[in-house]
Design an enzyme around this catalytic site. Structure first.
Site, PDB file in Angstrom:
ATOM      1  N   ASP A 480       0.594  32.839 -78.530  1.00 56.60           N
ATOM      2  CA  ASP A 480      -0.009  32.251 -77.335  1.00 56.60           C
ATOM      3  C   ASP A 480      -1.390  31.684 -77.645  1.00 56.60           C
ATOM      4  OD1 ASP A 480      -0.137  31.484 -74.687  1.00 56.60           O
ATOM      5  OD2 ASP A 480       0.243  33.485 -73.885  1.00 56.60           O
ATOM      6  N   ASP A 550       4.226  28.280 -67.693  1.00 56.35           N
ATOM      7  CA  ASP A 550       3.958  29.553 -67.032  1.00 56.35           C
ATOM      8  C   ASP A 550       4.509  29.576 -65.608  1.00 56.35           C
ATOM      9  OD1 ASP A 550       2.777  30.877 -69.113  1.00 56.35           O
ATOM     10  OD2 ASP A 550       0.715  30.599 -68.433  1.00 56.35           O
TER      11      ASP A 550
END
Length: 731
Positions: A480, A550
């Site tokens: 990430d 997301d």
């Protein structure tokens, strides 16, 4: 032959399966772009270039008194700033004396069998048995202090032409590159539209289509990553081009940092496309005898519409960009604990979730953020990649062994590029973060960014990651990156090289990923940057899948995944079923619809299964069985966009068909219910016209020609956001 050269005319013709690309060095040494489009019989297309005497368009000295010859109006292969061409340039060099004028002329060429590679940078490659050719054309300035080597990879069967460049300093003084683009492409005429993909965090790759108009249109990023906001993929399409007909060109940049794509419709009704590293954070010093390598761009053309263009990129990126054991094997169906627990978990909670998920058929359990250092919120701990055994209540090996004991494999989350000020690493090495001396840094998510341009920083993080990955059985890593770059300054570079930091950062990232994926070839790496903030072809070279967004809301995902599909294969898009009300939008959608949408990706779950009802758990079992049944059709089949969610507000439909059209899976989501609705017909694609198809195993048979021309009538929805899957098999 993929490359045809007429040495006398200095004419270079590149042929793929369905396209021709041509350039020619003219009598004054300018490398002209003469043609790119549908495949033609090799012919000198420079007859299309008509010169004229146009006011305020200057003439190079080498052209003497020929006032009709101007770089300002000629279609060029690699334009230069300061040459009398006032359109966006491909190259700008600032010399030691402060001047910034460069004129390049043709010098030589060479050809090679195979496809070139780029050291330290992603590039398309050949598999065993595949063939391609490389053309390298060298240009030089009149003082012979600069040489530009233009690389063309001609992948005939893949229908792709790649471009890259090496800019060499052959003089005695250093110079600074202020602009070094990968692609310069000029079109002499034509009414065309520019298609780009914009967005923001949790709303990535929203399609925008506008007619090319006088002036410059652009899309780009100066965030240090390709970004949520624009994607390094553009399409130039005829004004009447649609999904299944019409000319269109794709331009994909294999790079994960700052980028700029520009299109100018100029004074002569010509269109120039340039694509490459954004000059905003870029200024690279090249010493005498040294060279700079420009990242790769992948070009494709088709006359068969946007769907055909997408298929070219889907096939090339699945087969010739993604690497490693996971690019073709079935990837495990996963559950990620993030939206189920956020930071509130321990080892017992995770094992409990894993046991329940395993009973339903889930194959991979992923432990997300919060397992390391002093990390119980997003304000602390980044940079301290040591297991918090107190929080877990066990070692990582013990947790992994217990997860494996449920019949699942185990994955883990990292954010290696960032650092929290409240961390042991930052207290020990504050200079390892990107920040300007004497200035308080810009915070984002209460974290800073490590200087990955530095080898010592990368080596420290690499050692920590290897220690964690060696300590337990770990089959998956989610990589990430949750902020943009700011205060781009490296503590180890001199003042005249600070403009190199952003690009060196990306090279450092690639170096780290190359080392890790080589060291751990069995681990499946998934890229992520707050979801889709670094969803680009460069990252796919290292991570065969990327978390798409997301935003896990199924209805919002329809547009995100639709936009993503234009340049990237479904196999690259991480997509999960999450809980409702959705955490990002508060929307409630049926579990079946969430699964239909998530199946158009890598597929998994992101919720707490213990909170599901018995009926929901039973449904999950069936969803997993269905996805396994359809897996290779979805991941390797031909993707068809049947509707446009940006223009059709009632239904969103898409389809997967196998290569011979004998099997297909049609997915439909109702996005707006209405009273007393009219019947909606969805025309299918990719079927065999003469074959007879059964739908979901029913007795009725339908000719492929009927389903593709008459369509499939949709059921009347009985509830909001209802969805359907139609599985077609030919007799």
């Amino acid at each position: 032959m993929a490359i045809i050269i007429d040495e006398q005319k200095k004419l270079f013709t590149l042929q793929t399966k369905s396209s021709t690309y041509q350039m020619k060095a003219d009598k004054y040494g300018t490398l002209l772009h003469t043609y790119y489009g549908a495949k033609i019989t090799p012919f000198d297309m420079s007859y299309l270039i008509v010169n004229g005497d146009h006011g305020f368009s200057g003439n190079p000295y080498r052209a003497g008194n020929e006032r009709t010859y101007s770089p300002d109006t000629l279609p060029q292969e690699y334009s230069c700033y300061g040459s009398g061409d006032f359109r966006p340039s491909a190259l700008k060099i600032r010399r030691a004396d402060g001047s910034a004028s460069t004129e390049l002329v043709y010098d030589s060429y060479q050809t090679e069998d195979g496809k070139y590679s780029l050291e330290g940078l992603p590039a398309l490659y050949l598999n065993e048995g595949e063939q391609a050719q490389t053309l390298i054309i060298t240009l030089k300035d009149e003082s012979d202090t600069v040489r530009v080597h233009l690389y063309y990879g001609v992948m005939e069967e893949a229908d792709i032409i790649t471009r890259a460049a090496v800019i060499e300093n052959t003089g005695s003084q250093p110079f600074h590159l202020e602009r070094a683009m990968s692609l310069n492409l000029d079109f002499l005429s034509g009414s065309r539209d520019l298609i780009t993909f914009h967005g923001k965090h949790a709303m990535e790759r929203q399609l925008t289509r506008n007619p090319i108009h006088p002036g410059i249109q652009s899309a780009g990023s100066t965030r240090g990553a390709s970004s949520h906001h624009y994607n390094p993929f553009m399409i130039l399409a005829g004004s009447d081009t649609a999904e299944d007909f019409g000319d269109c060109y794709g331009f994909s940049f294999l790079y994960s940092g700052d980028f700029l794509g520009e299109a100018e419709y100029d004074q002569m009704d010509q269109t120039r496309i340039v694509l490459g590293i954004h000059p905003g954070n870029f200024n690279f010093k090249v010493e005498p005898g040294a060279a700079f390598t420009v990242p790769e761009a992948a070009l494709a053309y088709t006359s068969d519409g946007l769907s055909a263009l997408s298929r070219i990129y889907h096939n090339a990126y699945r087969n010739n960009l993604c690497r490693g054991k996971h690019k073709k094997t079935r990837r495990p169906i996963l559950i990620n604990n993030w939206e189920g627990t956020y930071f509130d978990f321990n080892g017992e909670k995770l094992v409990s979730m894993a046991k329940e998920a395993s009973e339903l058929g889930v194959e991979l359990f992923v432990m997300d953020d919060g397992w390391f250092g002093n990390r119980n919120d997003d304000n602390t701990g980044l940079g301290d990649w040591t297991v918090n055994e107190e929080k877990l209540g066990c070692t990582l090996k013990e947790l992994s062994d217990r997860i494996h004991g449920t019949g699942m494999v185990f994955g883990i989350w990292f954010e290696p590029e960032c650092i929290s000020e409240d961390s042991s690493l930052y207290r020990s090495h504050p200079d390892w973060a990107l920040k300007v001396p004497g200035k308080a840094p810009v915070r984002s998510r209460y974290q800073l960014v490590l200087d990955f341009s530095r080898e010592d920083v990368r080596e420290h993080i690499y050692s920590q990651l290897c220690s964690v990955l060696d300590s337990a059985r770990i089959e998956y890593v989610k990589w990430d990156f949750n902020r943009s770059l700011s205060d781009i300054y490296s503590a180890v570079l001199p003042a005249d090289r600070q403009g190199e930091t952003a690009h060196r950062y990306v090279l450092g990232l690639y170096d780290m990923l190359e080392k890790l994926t080589s060291r751990f070839p069995d681990i499946l790496f998934e890229g992520c940057s707050g979801g889709g903030g670094r969803f680009d072809a460069g990252m796919l070279y290292y991570t065969p899948q990327i978390w798409c967004s997301d935003d896990t809301d199924a209805i919002e995902r329809l547009k995100i995944q639709y936009g993503t599909s234009f340049g990237y294969p479904v196999s690259a898009a991480g997509s999960h079923v999450s809980a409702v009300p959705n955490h990002q939008t508060g929307r409630v959608t049926p579990l079946s619809t969430r699964a239909v949408v998530a199946m158009s990706g890598t597929f998994g779950y992101e919720l707490d299964i213990s909170k599901m009802t018995a009926a929901e758990k039973s449904a999950v079992k069936e969803q997993i069985k269905d996805f396994k049944k359809y897996y290779f059709l979805i991941q390797d089949g031909i993707y068809h966009r049947l509707t446009d969610p940006f223009t059709d507000d009632r239904y969103c439909a898409w389809e997967f068909s196998d290569q011979d059209g004998r099997t297909a899976l049609v997915n439909v989501v109702n996005t707006r219910t209405a009273p007393n609705p009219s019947t909606v017909y969805i025309r299918l694609k990719g079927l065999c016209s003469s074959a007879l198809y059964r739908i979901n195993g029913g007795q009725e048979q339908y000719p492929g020609s009927a389903l593709m021309n008459g369509g499939l009538p949709l059921p009347v929805p009985s509830a909001e956001y209802e969805s359907w899957q139609f599985y077609l098999t030919a007799e």
